[in-house]
Design a protein around this motif. Structure first.
Motif, mmCIF file in Angstrom:
data_model
loop_
_atom_site.group_PDB
_atom_site.id
_atom_site.type_symbol
_atom_site.label_atom_id
_atom_site.label_comp_id
_atom_site.label_asym_id
_atom_site.label_seq_id
_atom_site.Cartn_x
_atom_site.Cartn_y
_atom_site.Cartn_z
ATOM 1 N N LEU A 73 -4.494 5.335 -2.350
ATOM 2 C CA LEU A 73 -4.424 4.135 -1.513
ATOM 3 C C LEU A 73 -4.970 2.936 -2.290
ATOM 4 O O LEU A 73 -4.479 1.807 -2.154
ATOM 5 C CB LEU A 73 -5.225 4.363 -0.229
ATOM 6 C CG LEU A 73 -5.071 3.323 0.869
ATOM 7 C CD1 LEU A 73 -3.612 3.170 1.287
ATOM 8 C CD2 LEU A 73 -5.911 3.714 2.083
ATOM 9 N N SER A 121 -1.725 14.777 4.136
ATOM 10 C CA SER A 121 -2.410 14.398 5.374
ATOM 11 C C SER A 121 -2.257 15.471 6.463
ATOM 12 O O SER A 121 -2.667 15.278 7.598
ATOM 13 C CB SER A 121 -1.915 13.037 5.874
ATOM 14 O OG SER A 121 -0.568 13.101 6.274
ATOM 15 N N TYR A 175 -7.618 12.503 3.281
ATOM 16 C CA TYR A 175 -6.623 11.478 2.955
ATOM 17 C C TYR A 175 -6.865 10.951 1.546
ATOM 18 O O TYR A 175 -8.008 10.814 1.107
ATOM 19 C CB TYR A 175 -6.696 10.333 3.966
ATOM 20 C CG TYR A 175 -6.483 10.779 5.392
ATOM 21 C CD1 TYR A 175 -5.523 11.749 5.694
ATOM 22 C CD2 TYR A 175 -7.235 10.265 6.438
ATOM 23 C CE1 TYR A 175 -5.334 12.174 7.003
ATOM 24 C CE2 TYR A 175 -7.046 10.687 7.748
ATOM 25 C CZ TYR A 175 -6.100 11.647 8.022
ATOM 26 O OH TYR A 175 -5.917 12.082 9.301
ATOM 27 N N LEU A 226 -0.237 8.312 1.085
ATOM 28 C CA LEU A 226 -1.179 8.512 2.188
ATOM 29 C C LEU A 226 -0.685 9.649 3.086
ATOM 30 O O LEU A 226 -1.475 10.426 3.636
ATOM 31 C CB LEU A 226 -1.306 7.214 2.993
ATOM 32 C CG LEU A 226 -2.422 7.146 4.015
ATOM 33 C CD1 LEU A 226 -3.778 7.424 3.388
ATOM 34 C CD2 LEU A 226 -2.430 5.786 4.702
ATOM 35 N N TYR A 261 0.848 -1.196 0.000
ATOM 36 C CA TYR A 261 0.000 0.000 0.000
ATOM 37 C C TYR A 261 0.882 1.244 0.000
ATOM 38 O O TYR A 261 1.939 1.287 0.624
ATOM 39 C CB TYR A 261 -0.923 -0.001 1.220
ATOM 40 C CG TYR A 261 -1.805 -1.232 1.293
ATOM 41 C CD1 TYR A 261 -2.398 -1.766 0.151
ATOM 42 C CD2 TYR A 261 -2.043 -1.871 2.507
ATOM 43 C CE1 TYR A 261 -3.209 -2.899 0.215
ATOM 44 C CE2 TYR A 261 -2.848 -3.002 2.579
ATOM 45 C CZ TYR A 261 -3.417 -3.510 1.431
ATOM 46 O OH TYR A 261 -4.199 -4.624 1.496
ATOM 47 N N ILE A 264 -8.424 5.453 9.327
ATOM 48 C CA ILE A 264 -6.994 5.605 9.037
ATOM 49 C C ILE A 264 -6.334 6.449 10.127
ATOM 50 O O ILE A 264 -5.263 6.119 10.631
ATOM 51 C CB ILE A 264 -6.803 6.235 7.637
ATOM 52 C CG1 ILE A 264 -7.214 5.223 6.557
ATOM 53 C CG2 ILE A 264 -5.364 6.707 7.432
ATOM 54 C CD1 ILE A 264 -7.321 5.800 5.158
ATOM 55 N N ILE A 266 -4.459 -1.226 7.671
ATOM 56 C CA ILE A 266 -5.271 -0.668 6.576
ATOM 57 C C ILE A 266 -6.145 -1.768 5.984
ATOM 58 O O ILE A 266 -7.345 -1.573 5.752
ATOM 59 C CB ILE A 266 -4.365 -0.029 5.505
ATOM 60 C CG1 ILE A 266 -3.734 1.254 6.062
ATOM 61 C CG2 ILE A 266 -5.146 0.261 4.223
ATOM 62 C CD1 ILE A 266 -2.617 1.825 5.211
#
Lengths: 468, 468
Positions: B197, A201, B192, A197, A192, A448, B448
């Motif tokens: 992702l 953020s 996000y 991500l 991932y 998350i 995740i």
């Protein structure tokens, strides 16, 4: 400000960074309590200036133990309040992280987060390399903040935004773990994408301590032109037409008449003589290594815009003229700010929807009684909307204007756009997030956040709506 | 294959898609039980071909209830086993999702996941637009699979990989929720980044049902040249030098001597006369709209490579010659496969480290007794390593080769590279993930996965190592 037992914390902080880097005086706390967002002031209880990722790790472990918020603070040029210590706590200034290395062999920059964006761009340029993202605040903003907000800038239209240049990040996680998110490679399909991500953020998932950026070879030439339109809507329409003619400008900026007038006045610039009937300008740049090609492209652009009602196009012939035009464009926000408190929205839509968005903003402004100055990166469909307080009553400012903003965002989303193109959601836009996303998305985002930061101590109260 | 109560499930599946789209016969299950990864066969218990996101949503709700795995299956051209039903269950074929729309006004494509990549590229091209990512399998792979694996291809070196073109995704989440991950905009700093992702998550976090892609204006011309090197290491060195000369080729491909020989033989192509001393080739393309500029860039490239020991450069003058060279490059994997079972690794390092990587791979091959054929996207530092089984004993293949692969990956990571540049981790690389990432990263990835898919029913046993 919340009432934490800062006194108990201080000896620990002193032990971690040394007492010289821990500040509780009012002046320092006040200074670190604001960014460029409206007139907000949210001082942290204590300002700490760590020097290494290990010190940050120790601070995070301490903060988890004491359940005290930690807010990463960069150059404080943000426009969404991402660096504001809205619940007090520890203000974690990253200002000692200023190392920069240009890796000419791999065309990469390895930067610590407090490197000023312009410093990075110039260091690359000196080596024949190019870091394209150029937020208007590039002279004062830091690369770490750019990554936190996924900043764009004028060149994004051709070269992409910050996220497109971030290869790998060293991050201190909220639990104190220090990780690299990825690898120093141009391609990566390995698990991932923690790197992406982290980008955008806003300092809520981790504290960035080192950054590996992709660089590209620099271009040697550009042509810059300012095109005055008699109708603002037509300026927006011309934007999509330029792309449909097969041209990708290196910048394609829109400025309403008011924006340029405020900028000229603020800069005391009398060199531009704009006819009263002109309603908007496009500032268009093409770049490359071959001047003949650029002139050919400029001619193609002229062919496109001449279909609209325009005044004479101004070509910037010298570096000084180019700098003057760019300065004018970059000064608009500052010029507006010098006149009045304002709210800056950062709407973004698919490029072709720009005229509809602009029309709608003006209509909504009339309905709720506010004046707005619009300008921005039209090539990306990214329109900054400065809503002026002026003589408006506080009540209207606090009650009516947010209703209007909500309506602007609803319009934006109905056009398949979203709330923020490059400024982030931060503190000021979080309670509009329900317009952009249904509950399923917001719950994933909340999940998350909880995964990374179960105690909700890292930059709490940002991005996610209060009622989530 | 695991023993699920498929019989009990069938009436529900029939009710959701209609019985015409539910298959339990051996032939169908076998067909959907493999992709292009080695010689694996992992048939699902049942193959379902839904027609709408709503049907997929119902299937996911059912699968959660029955705790049965669901594996999204695309064009089955994957090289990491991402679409293999390793625990049986429901094979969810996306083949009915083939709608495609080119939005000329906004320079976007709106595609369903089973649109073949080449079909999408050609549809864009017909409108004067360009979708750059071009995996070697573009004639048979699907855009949904490209997004699942974050595919690259030859043009990535100038234009970026799949992730750089994905603006927004419609996704069915494991719990059945149907969401859009973002907005149809070029810039987005709104929460996000769920879109990124999802890209590269190999069908483990959600099922992609619609895709909004960025397109760019197409370029009209290109120049393609094949440069033979007498030393393979020098071919790798030349790669970095071309960039340092300020050129960004639109493709920069490396082929070891063996790779080109196998390709020529497989294609029965006798037109290329390669001197026995030639050890490697670079295939270099520059593209743009102005032929004069391209010739100038080709000359610059010649200036760079002439510093090395090279044979005469071959320029492809006609479209036929260009197609023949590209066909040769794209056929290598197929050619190797026609000769022997092989394992394909997808190593990627910073560009300048390529010669060190190539040297190391050969050294490690000698140590563990395997032959490898190396080729790939050298401009990105992305080297495909085909490890040939040939006459090797099964024991060596199963015991010694994995040790060698582990050593190759350790070398890759020590050079600040990683396991996979564009093929993904999937089934075959998952137990090497500890080389690329410490436990902190892997725990975040696991978290995740749990957040999105608490019952671990969507494509289980992929990406994350077994012992995590």
């Amino acid at each position: 400000m919340s009432d934490f037992n800062i006194t108990a914390l201080l000896p620990h902080l002193h032990a971690i960074t040394g007492p010289d880097f821990v500040f509780t005086d009012d002046e320092t706390r006040t200074r670190y309590g604001h960014d460029e967002t409206e007139d907000f002031s949210f001082p942290p209880n204590v300002v700490v200036k760590p020097g290494t990722p290990q010190e940050i790790s120790a601070i995070m472990q301490l903060a988890n133990e004491y359940k005290i918020p930690v807010v990463p603070i960069g150059a404080r040029t943000g426009l969404s309040g991402g660096a504001l210590s809205i619940y007090g706590g520890i203000g974690l200034s990253m200002e000692r992280f200023t190392k920069l290395e240009i890796d000419e062999k791999n065309l990469q920059a390895i930067a610590e987060p407090s490197v000023i964006t312009q410093v990075l761009r110039e260091a690359a340029f000196e080596k024949g390399l190019f870091y394209p993202p150029d937020p208007s605040s590039q002279g004062s903003c830091s690369i770490g903040g750019n990554i936190a907000e996924n900043s764009g800038g004028a060149r994004a239209v051709k070269y992409g935004v910050t996220k497109d240049y971030v290869l790998n990040l060293e991050v201190v996680l909220p639990n104190g773990d220090i990780i690299w998110t990825g690898a120093n490679t141009l391609k990566n399909s390995t698990g991932y994408n923690l790197t992406q991500l982290m980008v955008g953020s806003e300092g809520t998932l981790g504290i960035i301590t080192k950054i590996v950026l992709k660089l590209i070879p620099k271009t040697s030439h550009n042509v810059l032109m300012l095109i005055p339109f008699f109708k603002a809507g037509q300026a927006c329409e011309a934007v999509a037409e330029i792309f449909r003619a097969g041209i990708v400008p290196s910048a394609l900026e829109f400025m309403e008449r008011d924006a340029i007038d405020w900028g000229l006045k603020y800069l005391d610039n009398t060199s531009l003589n704009i006819k009263p009937e002109v309603q908007a300008h496009l500032l268009v740049e093409v770049d490359g290594n071959y001047p003949d090609v650029l002139f050919a492209e400029a001619e193609k652009i002229m062919g496109v815009v001449e279909q609209f009602e325009i005044d004479e196009i101004l070509f910037a012939d010298t570096e000084d003229q180019k700098n003057a035009l760019w300065k004018l464009r970059r000064t608009v926000a500052e010029a507006v700010k010098s006149n009045s408190i304002y709210k800056e929205e950062d709407t973004v839509v698919p490029r072709y929807e720009l005229p509809t968005l602009l029309d709608g903003i003006k209509r909504i402004g009339s309905k709720y009684g506010f004046q707005s100055v619009c300008y921005g990166h039209a090539g990306d469909g990214n329109l900054h909307v400065n809503i002026i307080k002026g003589n408006m009553t506080d009540e209207n400012w606090l009650v009516e204007v947010p209703k209007g903003i909500r309506e602007i965002f609803e319009l934006t989303v109905s056009l398949k756009g979203t709330l923020s193109g490059e400024h982030g959601i931060g503190y000021v836009q979080k309670n509009y997030m329900d317009i952009a996303f249904p509950d399923a998305n917001l719950q994933l985002m909340k999940g998350i956040k909880q995964l990374f930061d179960p105690n909700n101590i890292l930059n709490p109260g940002k991005i996610l709506p209060d009622n989530l």
